[in-house]
Design an enzyme around this catalytic site. Structure first.
Site, PDB file in Angstrom:
ATOM      1  N   HIS A 144      -2.936   9.226   1.059  1.00 11.22           N
ATOM      2  CA  HIS A 144      -2.933   8.035   0.213  1.00 11.22           C
ATOM      3  C   HIS A 144      -4.305   7.833  -0.411  1.00 11.22           C
ATOM      4  O   HIS A 144      -5.275   8.511  -0.053  1.00 11.22           O
ATOM      5  CB  HIS A 144      -2.470   6.791   0.990  1.00 11.22           C
ATOM      6  N   HIS A 165       0.867  -1.187   0.000  1.00 10.48           N
ATOM      7  CA  HIS A 165       0.000   0.000   0.000  1.00 10.48           C
ATOM      8  C   HIS A 165       0.899   1.231   0.000  1.00 10.48           C
ATOM      9  O   HIS A 165       1.837   1.329   0.787  1.00 10.48           O
ATOM     10  CB  HIS A 165      -0.918  -0.012   1.228  1.00 10.48           C
ATOM     11  N   CYS A 207      -3.408   2.939  -5.341  1.00 12.81           N
ATOM     12  CA  CYS A 207      -2.586   3.771  -4.455  1.00 12.81           C
ATOM     13  C   CYS A 207      -1.176   3.998  -5.005  1.00 12.81           C
ATOM     14  O   CYS A 207      -0.593   5.058  -4.807  1.00 12.81           O
ATOM     15  CB  CYS A 207      -2.525   3.165  -3.051  1.00 12.81           C
TER      16      CYS A 207
END
Length: 198
Positions: free
Chosen positions: A54, A42, A164
């Site tokens: 994010h 991530h 992301c």
């Protein structure tokens, strides 16, 4: 020639294993944390003060996977930043711990590397580096992240086309790119090509 190859291999190995102490982070850093037993990473942009901007899915888990065990009302809001899993969607700003948390585990933080040598790219875990050059200053990276946060203007989340890593890479370079989904995309293209031949 051998020294160059040896240096590229050493640089590639550093990418795979290097963990970052959160105290060493600087605004504008593109960081990532492994999730789901290392099956993916991530990504986000560290903006200072212990916070990360994010990009998360824009649909609820229930809309994506009806078997989800996370219910919005059962997950308490973070006392530090107020983030509540499955409630904030799209471009969000959370504390570093919410960014790197996977269930009850705080995963280690890693720097994403730009300008990686091609050999290093082959040796690394997917989603840890790119051959792209970082073209923006740390201040410009942070401003790009804040602009996307203010406008929530990064579009609809798509696992392979707009995720992301695309977001963080865009903040750094102005290019939407995701190395970790590149392999999947290549396999999907090959599958479609073979299917069309038959």
């Amino acid at each position: 020639m051998m020294n160059k190859i040896k240096k590229e291999i050493e640089d590639g190995m550093k990418l795979i294993w290097k963990k970052v102490d959160p105290k060493d982070l600087k605004p504008g850093d593109h960081i990532y944390a492994y999730k789901r037993y290392g099956s993916y990473s991530h990504h986000g942009i560290y903006v200072g003060g212990g916070y990360v901007i994010h990009f998360t899915r824009t649909e609820s888990k229930e809309a994506i996977l009806s078997l989800s065990t996370v219910e919005p009302e059962t997950v308490p809001a973070c006392p530090e930043c107020g983030y509540q899993e499955n409630a904030g969607r799209g471009v969000i700003k959370t504390c570093l711990n919410c960014f790197r948390r996977g269930r009850e585990t705080l995963h280690s933080i890693h720097y994403f590397m730009y300008g990686a040598p091609r050999l290093g790219l082959l040796l690394k875990n997917s989603g840890t580096c790119s051959t792209l050059s970082c073209s923006r200053s740390p201040e410009q990276v942070v401003e790009a992240a804040y602009e996307l946060l203010r406008s929530n203007g990064f579009g609809k989340y798509d696992l392979t086309g707009n995720n992301c890593e695309h977001f963080a890479t865009y903040c750094q370079t102005g290019v939407r790119a995701s190395v970790q989904t590149g392999f999947y995309d290549a396999c999907l293209m090959k599958y479609r090509e073979l299917k069309n031949r038959s």
